[in-house]
Scaffold this motif. Structure first.
Motif, short mmCIF file in Angstrom:
data_model
loop_
_atom_site.label_atom_id
_atom_site.label_comp_id
_atom_site.label_asym_id
_atom_site.label_seq_id
_atom_site.Cartn_x
_atom_site.Cartn_y
_atom_site.Cartn_z
N GLY A 1 0.21 9.28 7.37
CA GLY A 1 -0.41 10.58 7.15
C GLY A 1 -1.77 10.53 6.50
N CYS A 2 -2.28 9.34 6.16
CA CYS A 2 -3.59 9.24 5.52
C CYS A 2 -4.71 9.48 6.53
N ARG A 3 -5.85 9.90 6.03
CA ARG A 3 -7.06 10.01 6.84
C ARG A 3 -7.98 8.87 6.42
N VAL A 4 -8.26 7.97 7.35
CA VAL A 4 -8.88 6.69 7.01
C VAL A 4 -10.25 6.55 7.68
N THR A 5 -11.23 6.12 6.89
CA THR A 5 -12.55 5.75 7.40
C THR A 5 -12.65 4.24 7.36
N VAL A 6 -12.86 3.62 8.52
CA VAL A 6 -12.99 2.16 8.62
C VAL A 6 -14.46 1.81 8.66
N LEU A 7 -14.88 0.99 7.69
CA LEU A 7 -16.26 0.55 7.58
C LEU A 7 -16.35 -0.90 8.02
N VAL B 1 -17.42 -4.88 -6.64
CA VAL B 1 -16.30 -4.10 -7.16
C VAL B 1 -16.81 -2.80 -7.79
N ALA B 2 -17.92 -2.86 -8.50
CA ALA B 2 -18.48 -1.65 -9.08
C ALA B 2 -18.86 -0.65 -7.99
N THR B 3 -19.42 -1.14 -6.89
CA THR B 3 -19.76 -0.27 -5.77
C THR B 3 -18.52 0.36 -5.16
N LEU B 4 -17.48 -0.44 -4.97
CA LEU B 4 -16.24 0.09 -4.40
C LEU B 4 -15.63 1.15 -5.31
N VAL B 5 -15.64 0.89 -6.61
CA VAL B 5 -15.08 1.86 -7.56
C VAL B 5 -15.88 3.15 -7.53
N SER B 6 -17.20 3.06 -7.30
CA SER B 6 -18.02 4.27 -7.25
C SER B 6 -17.64 5.16 -6.07
N SER B 7 -16.89 4.61 -5.12
CA SER B 7 -16.51 5.37 -3.92
C SER B 7 -15.16 6.05 -4.05
N VAL B 8 -14.44 5.81 -5.15
CA VAL B 8 -13.11 6.39 -5.33
C VAL B 8 -13.16 7.42 -6.46
N ARG B 9 -12.43 8.48 -6.30
CA ARG B 9 -12.43 9.53 -7.32
C ARG B 9 -11.64 9.09 -8.55
N PRO B 10 -11.89 9.71 -9.70
CA PRO B 10 -11.06 9.43 -10.87
C PRO B 10 -9.58 9.70 -10.56
N GLY B 11 -8.73 8.76 -10.93
CA GLY B 11 -7.32 8.85 -10.62
C GLY B 11 -6.95 8.17 -9.32
N GLY B 12 -7.96 7.85 -8.49
CA GLY B 12 -7.72 7.13 -7.25
C GLY B 12 -7.67 5.63 -7.48
N LEU C 1 0.82 -1.21 0.00
CA LEU C 1 0.00 0.00 0.00
C LEU C 1 0.86 1.27 0.00
N ALA C 2 2.03 1.20 0.62
CA ALA C 2 2.93 2.36 0.57
C ALA C 2 3.32 2.65 -0.87
N ARG C 3 3.55 1.62 -1.65
CA ARG C 3 3.88 1.80 -3.07
C ARG C 3 2.70 2.39 -3.82
N VAL C 4 1.50 1.89 -3.53
CA VAL C 4 0.32 2.41 -4.21
C VAL C 4 0.10 3.88 -3.86
N CYS C 5 0.22 4.22 -2.59
CA CYS C 5 -0.03 5.59 -2.14
C CYS C 5 0.88 6.59 -2.83
N ARG C 6 2.10 6.19 -3.11
CA ARG C 6 3.04 7.11 -3.76
C ARG C 6 2.60 7.46 -5.18
N THR C 7 1.69 6.68 -5.76
CA THR C 7 1.25 6.95 -7.13
C THR C 7 -0.06 7.72 -7.19
N VAL C 8 -0.64 8.06 -6.03
CA VAL C 8 -1.91 8.76 -5.97
C VAL C 8 -1.66 10.20 -5.54
N SER C 9 -2.16 11.14 -6.32
CA SER C 9 -1.92 12.54 -6.01
C SER C 9 -2.78 12.98 -4.84
#
Length: 285
Positions: free
Chosen positions: A76-82, A155-166, A44-52
């Motif tokens: 440093g992330c702000r995380v919502t746990v569901l 997966v479609a529902t999860l994708v609907s929760s992320v912004r374009p580029g996320g 996830l550290a690797r993934v985070c470095r690619t997200v603006s």
């Protein structure tokens, strides 16, 4: 979490309350549990470095006791746990407080159906309901009813929760890893033969059938939801092939095993046969 020898407790999943909190603590503190979270923290550290954007806004769907969330909050992330387990959400808040990141971890008693309801209320022509930079769904999909169509819908529902580029990070028990573990750990050759084509497997910890979700299905679902597949990882490529669990408790052996797991987690062919697969998609604009 993947059930089986060496896994004495089940990971909490969205909609599935684990009653054995002491057993869960034992699993997460054992070498195999520590390896799972160490490898995922690394990926996830690797993934985070690619997200603006900073701080990153993260949604952890089915996040249980917040083990992934707290690691991200430390970065440093702000995380919502569901999650729907109030006891595990309490543990997530306590873990965040102990780590000094309570102000960066929020817990919500909800599940994927609540996310779907939110998505349905949003004008999808305007891009869906996504505001998060990163969405996690780890060790949840195999426990959802409904087979392949349910995976695609989730997966479609999860994708609907992320912004374009996320990004959306999916993780589940690996069918190929199930077969190898049956041979290497249990010497169960008939069982391995059955698992080659089985659509479901028995989880000995939860004592229930779970569906076997192939990484190829996850990738197909991500692409159908207008994501590119940017990362593929294997989580615990070798740990479950070491049948003598006592060796993993030796500090030197564990340190060597961790270095090996981190080095191999993104390498072919090892990531294909790991105990769990992790696939990360990026939502297109």
């Amino acid at each position: 979490m993947s059930g089986g020898v060496g896994d004495p407790a089940a990971e909490v999943l969205t909609g599935h309350l684990v009653e054995d909190i002491a057993g869960w603590q034992g699993w997460s503190g054992a070498p195999w549990g520590r390896l799972r979270y160490r490898v995922v923290d690394h990926t996830l550290a690797r993934v985070c470095r690619t997200v603006s954007g900073r701080p990153l806004r993260v949604l952890d769907a089915g996040g249980g006791d917040g083990s992934d969330a707290v690691a991200l909050a430390r970065r440093g992330c702000r995380v919502t746990v569901l999650d729907t387990s109030t006891r595990m959400l309490e543990r997530a808040r306590a873990a965040a407080a102990a780590a000094g990141v309570a102000d960066r971890v929020r817990t919500v008693d909800a599940d994927l159906e609540d996310l779907r309801a939110l998505a349905d209320l949003t004008d999808h022509r305007a891009g869906g309901s996504g505001t998060f930079d990163l969405v996690l769904c780890h060790d949840v999909l195999q426990h959802r009813p409904g087979g392949e169509e349910q995976v695609r819908a989730d997966v479609a529902t999860l994708v609907s929760s992320v912004r374009p580029g996320g990004c959306v990070s999916l993780l589940a028990s690996n069918p190929a890893g199930d077969v190898l573990a049956a041979v290497a750990r249990r010497h169960d050759l008939p069982g391995a033969l059955h698992l080659l084509d089985a659509s479901a497997a028995h989880d000995p910890v939860l004592d229930r059938e779970v569906q076997r979700v192939a990484p190829e299905l996850a990738e197909e679902a991500l692409r159908a939801a207008r994501c590119s597949v940017d990362f593929r990882f294997g989580v615990r490529c070798f740990s479950d092939l070491v049948a003598d669990d006592s060796r993993k408790a030796e500090p030197g052996f564990y340190a060597d095993l961790e270095r090996l797991e981190l080095a191999a987690c993104d390498r072919e062919p090892y990531l294909r046969t790991a105990r769990s697969w992790q696939v990360v998609g990026r939502r297109r604009g």
